[in-house]
Write an enzyme that holds these catalytic residues in place. Sequence first.
Site, PDB file in Angstrom:
ATOM      1  N   HIS A   1       0.073  -4.289   4.412  1.00 36.29           N
ATOM      2  CA  HIS A   1       1.134  -4.859   3.827  1.00 36.29           C
ATOM      3  C   HIS A   1       1.635  -4.015   2.880  1.00 36.29           C
ATOM      4  CE1 HIS A   1       3.769  -7.748   1.533  1.00 36.29           C
ATOM      5  NE2 HIS A   1       3.110  -7.437   0.638  1.00 36.29           N
TER       6      HIS A   1
ATOM      7  N   ASP B   1      29.476  15.060   5.308  1.00 36.81           N
ATOM      8  CA  ASP B   1      28.299  14.470   5.877  1.00 36.81           C
ATOM      9  C   ASP B   1      27.136  14.946   4.669  1.00 36.81           C
ATOM     10  OD1 ASP B   1      25.969  14.006   7.503  1.00 36.81           O
ATOM     11  OD2 ASP B   1      27.703  13.736   8.775  1.00 36.81           O
TER      12      ASP B   1
ATOM     13  N   TRP C   1      -4.325   0.256   0.119  1.00 39.27           N
ATOM     14  CA  TRP C   1      -3.129   1.224   0.456  1.00 39.27           C
ATOM     15  C   TRP C   1      -3.316   2.219  -0.452  1.00 39.27           C
ATOM     16  CZ3 TRP C   1       0.517   3.771  -2.517  1.00 39.27           C
ATOM     17  CH2 TRP C   1       0.914   3.359  -3.653  1.00 39.27           C
TER      18      TRP C   1
ATOM     19  N   SER D   1       8.606  13.618   6.379  1.00 35.07           N
ATOM     20  CA  SER D   1      10.043  13.174   6.437  1.00 35.07           C
ATOM     21  C   SER D   1      10.737  12.807   5.227  1.00 35.07           C
ATOM     22  CB  SER D   1       9.789  11.683   7.207  1.00 35.07           C
ATOM     23  OG  SER D   1      10.894  10.686   6.842  1.00 35.07           O
ATOM     24  N   SER D   2       9.819  12.341   3.947  1.00 33.90           N
ATOM     25  CA  SER D   2      10.284  12.009   2.727  1.00 33.90           C
ATOM     26  C   SER D   2      10.806  13.475   2.290  1.00 33.90           C
ATOM     27  CB  SER D   2       9.206  11.646   1.931  1.00 33.90           C
ATOM     28  OG  SER D   2       9.049  10.112   2.240  1.00 33.90           O
TER      29      SER D   2
ATOM     30  N   HIS E   1       2.224   7.418  -9.350  1.00 31.52           N
ATOM     31  CA  HIS E   1       3.014   6.968 -10.481  1.00 31.52           C
ATOM     32  C   HIS E   1       4.632   7.336 -10.331  1.00 31.52           C
ATOM     33  CE1 HIS E   1       3.771   4.029 -13.320  1.00 31.52           C
ATOM     34  NE2 HIS E   1       4.514   4.833 -13.959  1.00 31.52           N
TER      35      HIS E   1
ATOM     36  N   GLU F   1       5.761   7.922  -7.666  1.00 30.26           N
ATOM     37  CA  GLU F   1       6.376   7.121  -6.273  1.00 30.26           C
ATOM     38  C   GLU F   1       6.717   5.723  -6.901  1.00 30.26           C
ATOM     39  OE1 GLU F   1       6.461   7.617  -3.191  1.00 30.26           O
ATOM     40  OE2 GLU F   1       6.398   5.475  -2.579  1.00 30.26           O
TER      41      GLU F   1
ATOM     42  N   TYR G   1       8.362   5.059  -9.396  1.00 32.23           N
ATOM     43  CA  TYR G   1       9.786   5.301  -9.925  1.00 32.23           C
ATOM     44  C   TYR G   1      10.809   5.744  -8.854  1.00 32.23           C
ATOM     45  CZ  TYR G   1       7.753   4.621 -14.439  1.00 32.23           C
ATOM     46  OH  TYR G   1       7.096   4.055 -15.459  1.00 32.23           O
TER      47      TYR G   1
ATOM     48  N   SER H   1      23.531  -0.303 -11.427  1.00 33.47           N
ATOM     49  CA  SER H   1      24.568   0.447 -12.292  1.00 33.47           C
ATOM     50  C   SER H   1      25.876   0.243 -11.515  1.00 33.47           C
ATOM     51  CB  SER H   1      23.815   1.777 -12.617  1.00 33.47           C
ATOM     52  OG  SER H   1      22.671   1.599 -13.397  1.00 33.47           O
TER      53      SER H   1
ATOM     54  N   HIS I   1      -3.099   5.715 -16.053  1.00 37.75           N
ATOM     55  CA  HIS I   1      -3.005   4.413 -16.793  1.00 37.75           C
ATOM     56  C   HIS I   1      -3.319   3.217 -15.373  1.00 37.75           C
ATOM     57  CE1 HIS I   1       1.647   4.137 -15.877  1.00 37.75           C
ATOM     58  NE2 HIS I   1       0.961   3.476 -14.848  1.00 37.75           N
ATOM     59  N   HIS I   2      -3.563   4.074 -14.398  1.00 36.50           N
ATOM     60  CA  HIS I   2      -3.878   2.940 -13.330  1.00 36.50           C
ATOM     61  C   HIS I   2      -5.478   3.092 -13.057  1.00 36.50           C
ATOM     62  CE1 HIS I   2       0.044   2.867 -11.209  1.00 36.50           C
ATOM     63  NE2 HIS I   2       0.340   3.990 -11.766  1.00 36.50           N
TER      64      HIS I   2
ATOM     65  N   THR J   1      13.570   2.698 -20.648  1.00 34.20           N
ATOM     66  CA  THR J   1      13.793   1.823 -19.637  1.00 34.20           C
ATOM     67  C   THR J   1      14.482   0.432 -20.301  1.00 34.20           C
ATOM     68  OG1 THR J   1      11.583   2.179 -18.692  1.00 34.20           O
ATOM     69  CG2 THR J   1      12.594  -0.045 -18.009  1.00 34.20           C
TER      70      THR J   1
ATOM     71  N   LYS K   1      18.319   1.416 -20.661  1.00 28.43           N
ATOM     72  CA  LYS K   1      18.867   0.833 -19.489  1.00 28.43           C
ATOM     73  C   LYS K   1      19.297  -0.511 -19.376  1.00 28.43           C
ATOM     74  CE  LYS K   1      18.743   3.037 -15.808  1.00 28.43           C
ATOM     75  NZ  LYS K   1      19.377   4.099 -15.798  1.00 28.43           N
TER      76      LYS K   1
ATOM     77  N   ARG L   1      -7.808  -9.421  -7.680  1.00 33.02           N
ATOM     78  CA  ARG L   1      -7.004  -9.093  -6.563  1.00 33.02           C
ATOM     79  C   ARG L   1      -7.876  -8.517  -5.189  1.00 33.02           C
ATOM     80  NH1 ARG L   1      -4.167  -3.229  -7.656  1.00 33.02           N
ATOM     81  NH2 ARG L   1      -3.157  -3.666  -5.425  1.00 33.02           N
TER      82      ARG L   1
END
Lengths: 276, 382, 530
Positions: free
Chosen positions: C82, C111, C147, C174-175, C258, C260, C262, C273, C307-308, C333, C336, C455
């Site tokens: 998931h 293009d 994951w 790809s990315s 991390h 990722e 963002y 925006s 921090h993870h 943040t 914003k 979890r």
Amino acid sequence: MQAHNNAYYVPPPSIWPIVGSVALLTLAVGFALVLNKVAVGSLVMALGAGILLIMLFGWFGAVIKESLAGKYARQVDTSFRWGMVWFIFSEVMFFAGFFGALFYARNLALPGLADAQSLWPGFSAAWPTTGPGLKTVITPVNAWGIPALNTLILLSSGATLTWAHWGLQKDRQRQLKLGLALTIALGILFIGLQIHEYGEAAFTIRDGIYGATFYMLTGFHGFHVMMGSVMLIVILLRSLAGHFTPGRHFAFEAVAWYWHFVDVIWLLLFIFVYCL
Amino acid sequence: MPKYTGRRLGQPFSAIRSLCAIFFGLIPALAWADFAVNLPQPASGLAQDIFDLHSLILWICLAILIVVFVPMLIALIRHRKSVGHQAAKFHDNLGVEIAWTIVPVLILIGMAWPATRLVASMKDTSKSDLTIKVTGHQWKWEYEYLGEDIRFMSNSSTPKVQIDGEQSKGEHYLLEVDRPLVVPAGQKVRLVLTASDVIHAWWVPAFGVKQDAIPGFIRDAWFKVDQVGTYRGQCAELCGVGHGFMPVVVDVVSPEQFATWKQEQKTLVAAAAANVGKTYEMAELKALGEKVYAANCVACHQPTGMGVPGAFPALNGSAIVSGEKAGHIDIVLNGKAATAMAAFGKQLSDLDLAAVITYERNSWNNTTGDLVQPADIAARRR
Amino acid sequence: MNTSTVSNAAAVHDHAHDHAPTGVMRWLTSTNHKDIGTLYLWFSLFMFFFAGALAMLIRAELFQPGLQLFQPTVFNQLTTMHGLIMIFGAIMPSLVGFANWQVPLMIGAPDMAFPRLNNWSFWLLPAAGVLLISTFFVPGGAIAGGWTMYPPLFMQGGIAYDMSILAVHILGVSSIMGAINIIVTILNMRAPGMTLMKMPMFVWTWLITAFLLVAVMPVLACAITMLLTDRNFGTHFFDASGGGDPVMFQHVFWFFGHPEVYIMILPAFGIVSTIIPTFARKPLFGYVSMVYAVASIAFLSFIVWAHHMFTTGMPLGGQLFFMYTTMLIAIPTGIKVFNWVATLWRGSISFETPMLFSLAFVFLFTIGGFSGLVLALVPVDIQLQDTYYVVAHFHYVLFSGSAMAIMGGVYYWLPKWTGHMYDEKLGKVHFWLTAIAFNITFFPMHFLGLAGMPRRIPDYALQFAEFNMIASLGGFLLGASQLLFLYVVIKCVRGGIAAGNQPWDGADTLEWTQTSPPPYHSFVTPPLVK
């Protein structure tokens, strides 16, 4: 700001991307099968590699044809340059990850293991090491033998390539071809010496963190040198076919940037993997 | 503690039952459950400080939320097109922008200060009264009282029948063990943690302690609990199929009781030592083996011995189990690399190993009739 | 860059592509950014439903205590896949789909810079998707280690683990190619007069996102390559006995992971925006500070990764450093959020479906931001790490953040893409169902986490039963509501009231100067931006 052209070249629909996807999928499936010792895996991999080769020939062939047909205006050329710059940046980050792993292992993981005396009695964080659980003693490659020679070779190849570039800029085609040929020869010599060094080395990739980081870093670098050499050979062939002019030679420059990048990575390897 | 009277949760899942639960079951549940919405009641100073820090931050966040979203709400109500509000044209205001950069910085500094002090005290494991080595295994905890010659495994004691819904669930469902960690009240207990296979995390919420146990490395943590009682927690790092079934239970007892308990443990060790060399009957070994199997093997190989196809091999009718005794003993003793099959030689006693192997060789459709004695195990230990 | 213009005589316009192939070949071989954008969007929608279905199964198992539907092995596969598919198959491709459609249109480019490469970036996704999803059917089943793929747990498993690593490699290729394409398009193909600081906010956020992608996807490749060699070639990167360290994987992984996060939220900021000024009929407040805020968030994302990992037992200095840097992210943040609110202030606001999604985004994302701030504090994080609080937190930023901004963006641009208005009434129903069901599902998870529910567990203690049941019911409603989304999208694609060039009176970006749908080749002659 930027160059503008009413006709930014948008290529017609192309079969090659989807062929490339099929190739990578086949290659990945084959590799997964090989890793899990399924007999048919190597065949599937070979098939994938074959399709990939066809795709590369077809795709680059199309690009070269379009380029020679003059379809790429200045703005397209600028796109290619930016594209190559960012591609090399992504490669830099790839190596940065492995250098980071080397740094972490030496400066954080090993002292941590040495602190855990109740688990690994008597272990001290010296380098090189195969870690506390393996008994092999590592004799590292002497930096001032083949690696130093290889440094010299790769630096020289950077110089010969720049010399070839000067030739191209002044439209001295002979200097271009000679310079390229020399660069390729030095590249192949480098690879040959590297293979020899691997053969002589008294340790394998299985020998703990030292073996792992050593072969991962030098191996990926060697792979990049091989790719670079192949690209240089293509550029040499295209030079022989007279594809490049002082005003239009993005492909040459792209490969030259790539080669210099590989060169810089080697210098870092020489310092952090071989010397320190 | 949960007062579970609303629904009989032990019943097997059925569509009708779940529909009933949706429409009716929820109502009594809403009425009786304790619906905890905050951190649990702290039992240690650290947990209390964490609780207070969390409350402080929550209030600050709530204040900011109001300050930010009340104006937004006013705008959404009063500055609507449908009430004919005309849009203003402004799109910058340096003063405001500087203000809402500086003020949050100050608020953050205010938050960071107590947090920093608390981190420092959590990290300070010096001057402990007692050190316990905690080792995470798939899927149980091992406790070793350093310098005391006390060492035991702590397994989940929730019966599989409760998990499968064949029996109603007990009060401490999934949070109960066969042998809890026992520590004295009012003393600073230092834990040194490691693991034998994968990363686990030892966690008791009421203590404010959660520390990963990392194979090959030592980490430490500490707690001091004054209130005598039983405290419960769980493994907090995904560690495989048994991750949800790896509870931590700590009995905090008075120092006197703790001394008595230690004495009992030493007696048990001595009794076990006296039994070395003894031979056992089939019935004895099978009975003990069934317990060992339930605690150590059942998560993967299943109560039926059928395993999980593709993931965990079946023991029922397995070539190893019905083959030579030596091969069977070896794989249990030494495990299998790159799988969840642990080297149980390091975790279980000769007697337990002999019992569980005897049990496996004479259960389900396996009828080797072999009797494996503790001495057989001792002989094959490397 | 070169400021001179190039004479048209040098370029020969190729007319071959004006006769594009039809049928399936149109999609397989396309070099058109609109077609490829459409492919990205449909692919991500499919994956959204696939991974969403996995979530439904997870919530069904967690509906009540005990094991009812799945063995723990299968449950762990469900949670792992998931997460992996939602991130790499749903959120990221949909944002790239937006970039494909909108970036050229918003900067007045004909293009993308590399149209063929663009097609490859897309078609690698189904390849990786097939590889990933097929792992459900191999011996041993799909990956079940989360994951995040932490070793040593990731060492235990069969062929699915190798297949998944290779699939992620393909996704990475790809990315990276997609990101390079976007960067080059933005840097090199803006219409004359469109300076960087005149670019629409959405384009800015994608420029920075693409930079993050190019910077960190190779690092992910590095991490999973080491996993692959540890699994298959006897290396000891993550094995203590060989001098490695399992925690090293976490460092390398989160150095990718991390940024990722963002990557998945910055383009969502861009969408919001764009939408809010349109429906507030007022220019975006603090454009310049918005740009700097996004850039700061991107910069900070490189120095907060650990921090993870606060419970791994870092030294005090490390914990404090990563706590402070993480708290700092609240500043840009916050800027914003303040800017969005200031944009609304004294506007002339109307509440079409895209606006509803954007307003919900601002509020719910802020709640996710607050729980992020709570988690930034080491002592509190240690209590909440790996609990449902974290699950609540990242669904507030990823679902009510990214996914709801994406849905808002879909409603906003559907008229442009299809030429038809979507069904406004059904759109609003979809919004309210989604917003309400989302909160029923995920708000109780804060309580579960605080009360101590870990979890990634298939079964739980009895005191967690009520909130889990509520969350499951909310989850089912949330899942069902998305079928309405699918219906509205299909209905809009098939027909509806003609949208006209500019259905939204407050919109002022370049795409609205084109017809709806835009011509197959838009901006063949670049517009002049004043």
